[in-house]
Design a protein around this motif. Structure first.
Motif, PDB file in Angstrom:
ATOM      1  N   ARG A  32      -4.389  -8.239  -4.188  1.00  0.00           N
ATOM      2  CA  ARG A  32      -4.699  -8.920  -5.185  1.00  0.00           C
ATOM      3  C   ARG A  32      -4.007  -8.478  -6.684  1.00  0.00           C
ATOM      4  NH1 ARG A  32      -9.824  -6.476  -5.012  1.00  0.00           N
ATOM      5  NH2 ARG A  32     -10.633  -8.192  -3.494  1.00  0.00           N
ATOM      6  N   GLU A  33      -3.439  -7.179  -6.440  1.00  0.00           N
ATOM      7  CA  GLU A  33      -2.884  -6.773  -7.750  1.00  0.00           C
ATOM      8  C   GLU A  33      -1.188  -6.840  -7.680  1.00  0.00           C
ATOM      9  OE1 GLU A  33      -3.445  -2.250  -7.611  1.00  0.00           O
ATOM     10  OE2 GLU A  33      -5.247  -2.741  -6.545  1.00  0.00           O
ATOM     11  N   THR A  36       0.572 -13.393  -1.298  1.00  0.00           N
ATOM     12  CA  THR A  36       0.008 -13.116  -2.319  1.00  0.00           C
ATOM     13  C   THR A  36       0.814 -13.491  -3.582  1.00  0.00           C
ATOM     14  OG1 THR A  36      -1.521 -11.650  -1.409  1.00  0.00           O
ATOM     15  CG2 THR A  36      -1.575 -11.846  -3.663  1.00  0.00           C
ATOM     16  N   ALA A  53      -6.003  -0.314   4.875  1.00  0.00           N
ATOM     17  CA  ALA A  53      -7.352  -0.100   4.334  1.00  0.00           C
ATOM     18  C   ALA A  53      -8.215  -0.063   5.676  1.00  0.00           C
ATOM     19  CB  ALA A  53      -7.814  -1.007   3.514  1.00  0.00           C
ATOM     20  N   TYR A  55      -0.194  -0.362  -4.362  1.00  0.00           N
ATOM     21  CA  TYR A  55      -1.183  -1.139  -4.879  1.00  0.00           C
ATOM     22  C   TYR A  55      -2.699  -0.630  -4.117  1.00  0.00           C
ATOM     23  CZ  TYR A  55      -0.661  -4.455  -1.187  1.00  0.00           C
ATOM     24  OH  TYR A  55      -0.272  -5.227  -0.070  1.00  0.00           O
ATOM     25  N   GLU A  56      -3.853  -0.814  -4.537  1.00  0.00           N
ATOM     26  CA  GLU A  56      -5.045  -0.555  -3.655  1.00  0.00           C
ATOM     27  C   GLU A  56      -5.464  -1.669  -2.910  1.00  0.00           C
ATOM     28  OE1 GLU A  56      -6.838   2.285  -3.185  1.00  0.00           O
ATOM     29  OE2 GLU A  56      -5.397   3.488  -4.421  1.00  0.00           O
ATOM     30  N   HIS A  57      -5.162  -3.129  -3.647  1.00  0.00           N
ATOM     31  CA  HIS A  57      -5.668  -4.166  -2.913  1.00  0.00           C
ATOM     32  C   HIS A  57      -4.489  -5.212  -3.122  1.00  0.00           C
ATOM     33  CE1 HIS A  57      -7.782  -7.838  -1.744  1.00  0.00           C
ATOM     34  NE2 HIS A  57      -8.667  -7.129  -0.897  1.00  0.00           N
ATOM     35  N   ASP A 100     -11.423  -9.636   3.192  1.00  0.00           N
ATOM     36  CA  ASP A 100     -12.338  -8.790   2.817  1.00  0.00           C
ATOM     37  C   ASP A 100     -12.283  -7.489   3.665  1.00  0.00           C
ATOM     38  OD1 ASP A 100     -14.876  -7.310   2.881  1.00  0.00           O
ATOM     39  OD2 ASP A 100     -15.958  -9.226   2.074  1.00  0.00           O
ATOM     40  N   VAL A 101     -11.968  -6.311   3.358  1.00  0.00           N
ATOM     41  CA  VAL A 101     -11.636  -5.233   4.072  1.00  0.00           C
ATOM     42  C   VAL A 101     -12.870  -4.686   5.082  1.00  0.00           C
ATOM     43  CG1 VAL A 101     -10.860  -2.713   4.061  1.00  0.00           C
ATOM     44  CG2 VAL A 101      -9.673  -4.456   2.751  1.00  0.00           C
ATOM     45  N   PRO A 113       0.769  -1.178  -0.134  1.00  0.00           N
ATOM     46  CA  PRO A 113       0.064   0.135   0.113  1.00  0.00           C
ATOM     47  C   PRO A 113       0.834   1.342   0.010  1.00  0.00           C
ATOM     48  CG  PRO A 113      -0.731  -1.617   1.679  1.00  0.00           C
ATOM     49  CD  PRO A 113       0.619  -2.083   1.244  1.00  0.00           C
TER      50      PRO A 113
END
Length: 434
Positions: free
Chosen positions: A38-39, A64, A165, A34-36, A139-140, A9
């Motif tokens: 998963r990126e 990840t 987040a 990244y925002e999440h 799940d944020v 982040p």
């Protein structure tokens, strides 16, 4: 100067950059926020050619990334530890007017963080500590609601989180929240460790490699040839096959007597092109109808690398060994190099008692170490002679003789037997004792 990619982040990347600022790291940093999490995979796939290694700001992007990281790709993360947890709790104590006795906390299920042990040392009761354990597929919003619910119901006075987040979401909802972050020292140490890995790998890749290929019985084939030019045409074909592989490793090809060839190159080039070597060896056998063997040696000098390659080719010609053998700089042997059944073992032992017992048993240290390596790869302690014979390309009789000698001198023991068929004697099961 090494190029290091930092993934995480944006706030975590900024914190990492503040930690390494002013440090003499001999590195240039490429930033990939990244925002999440998963990126992460897409970031690595798109940019891996631009960097020498990766720093992940926490375990979530690191875990990840495991699905897309290559086997020899350099990567590390800054692990939150007990010190990181205690820092967050101290911030809560100094920030809030009342002592914090009831908190909610989220953390990954990856036990290597060490946060679980640190929490246990604080002796929180189940009523005082509300835990949310999550995985990489988190799940944020669900995590935010977990903290909010306990705070609104009065069960907790503050929240501690591992994710930015979640931290930002709780701040917006007015929940007292504190972030678990690696300390500056932990961050710098992680980056230094990555750079040392890259430097060590680059040095290793630059070692000299020598590949020796020998076609067994080639001089005899020449003596028996009735056509004057047939052998010369075949030699040209052999050189053509080897030259194609030589191009792959960016090396140079030399003939070393009848039916023997040498290639000089770098360790990295040879290690990365094992598939090309196996293709060339297969083609040689098809075209010559003779067995071909390859020995690879590595060293700091060409002399050492060639000496190791000559040792490797002798092992490769052993009926019990694989066709491609690697002799490492430390004396380690790698049989069937580059194949699924690759087997690595050491050629020596400092255990004088073991060496004395092996000498009495008439079993070489190489054979013993090879057996141990294969048994370790099987993943169990007990085995039969037929299992070893099949996996090591030995005859059952030869393996039985070795195991009999090891058992006689207390280096192995019979643990039982099993009946494989309705007829015949049962097979002994063995276990090594050293």
């Amino acid at each position: 100067m090494y190029r290091i990619g930092i993934v995480g982040p944006k706030p975590s990347i900024e914190r990492t950059m503040r930690a390494v600022e002013g440090q003499d790291l001999e590195a240039h940093f490429e930033l990939y926020p990244y925002e999440h999490a998963r990126e992460t995979g897409e970031i690595i796939t798109r940019n891996r050619e631009k960097v020498h290694g990766w720093v992940f700001t926490g375990p979530i992007p690191y875990l990840t990334a495991q699905d897309v990281l290559h086997e020899k790709e350099h990567a590390i993360y800054c692990p939150p530890t007990g010190a990181s947890l205690y820092k967050a709790m101290l911030q809560a104590i100094y920030t809030l007017s009342n002592p914090v006795k009831e908190i909610s906390i989220d953390m990954t299920g990856n036990e290597s963080w060490g946060l679980m042990d640190s929490l246990e040392e604080l002796n929180f009761s189940d009523e005082q500590l509300r835990k949310y354990v999550f995985s990489t597929d988190y799940d944020v919003e669900d995590m935010i609601q977990f903290h909010v619910r306990h705070w609104e119901e009065g069960r907790t006075k503050a929240a501690i989180t591992c994710l930015y987040a979640v931290y930002e979401g709780l701040l917006q909802r007015g929940v007292p929240v504190f972030k678990i972050d690696s300390t500056k020292l932990e961050t710098v140490q992680a980056v230094r460790m990555l750079i040392e890995q890259i430097r060590s790998s680059a040095f290793k890749d630059s070692q000299i490699g020598v590949l020796m290929v020998e076609i067994e019985g080639w001089h005899t084939a020449g003596d028996q040839s009735t056509q004057r030019y047939q052998l010369q045409h075949m030699e040209l074909k052999i050189k053509g096959i080897l030259l194609r592989h030589c191009e792959q490793i960016d090396g140079s090809l030399h003939q070393d007597g009848t039916g023997r060839y040498l290639m000089y190159g770098s360790r990295g080039g040879m290690a990365r092109n094992m598939e090309s070597l196996h293709t060339a060896m297969h083609q040689l056998e098809l075209d010559t109808d003779l067995l071909s063997f390859a020995g690879i040696g590595f060293g700091e000098t060409a002399f050492d690398a060639e000496r190791h390659a000559r040792k490797a080719i002798q092992y490769a010609k052993d009926d019990e060994a694989g066709r491609v053998i690697v002799y490492e700089t430390d004396g380690t042997i790698v049989e069937a190099a580059g194949e699924d059944q690759e087997l690595s073992y050491e050629m020596y032992s400092s255990d004088t008692e073991l060496l004395e017992q092996l000498n009495k048993a008439g079993v070489s240290i190489r054979t013993f170490q090879k057996l141990k390596a294969y048994i370790r790869r099987m993943g169990r302690e007990e085995f039969t002679a037929s299992e070893l014979a099949s996996g090591l390309s030995m005859t059952i009789r030869h393996v039985q003789r070795i195991l009999g000698s090891l058992t006689a001198f207390s280096l192995a023991e019979i643990t039982g037997n099993e009946l494989n068929t309705r007829r015949g004697r049962p097979s002994n099961r063995y276990r090594l004792l050293r």
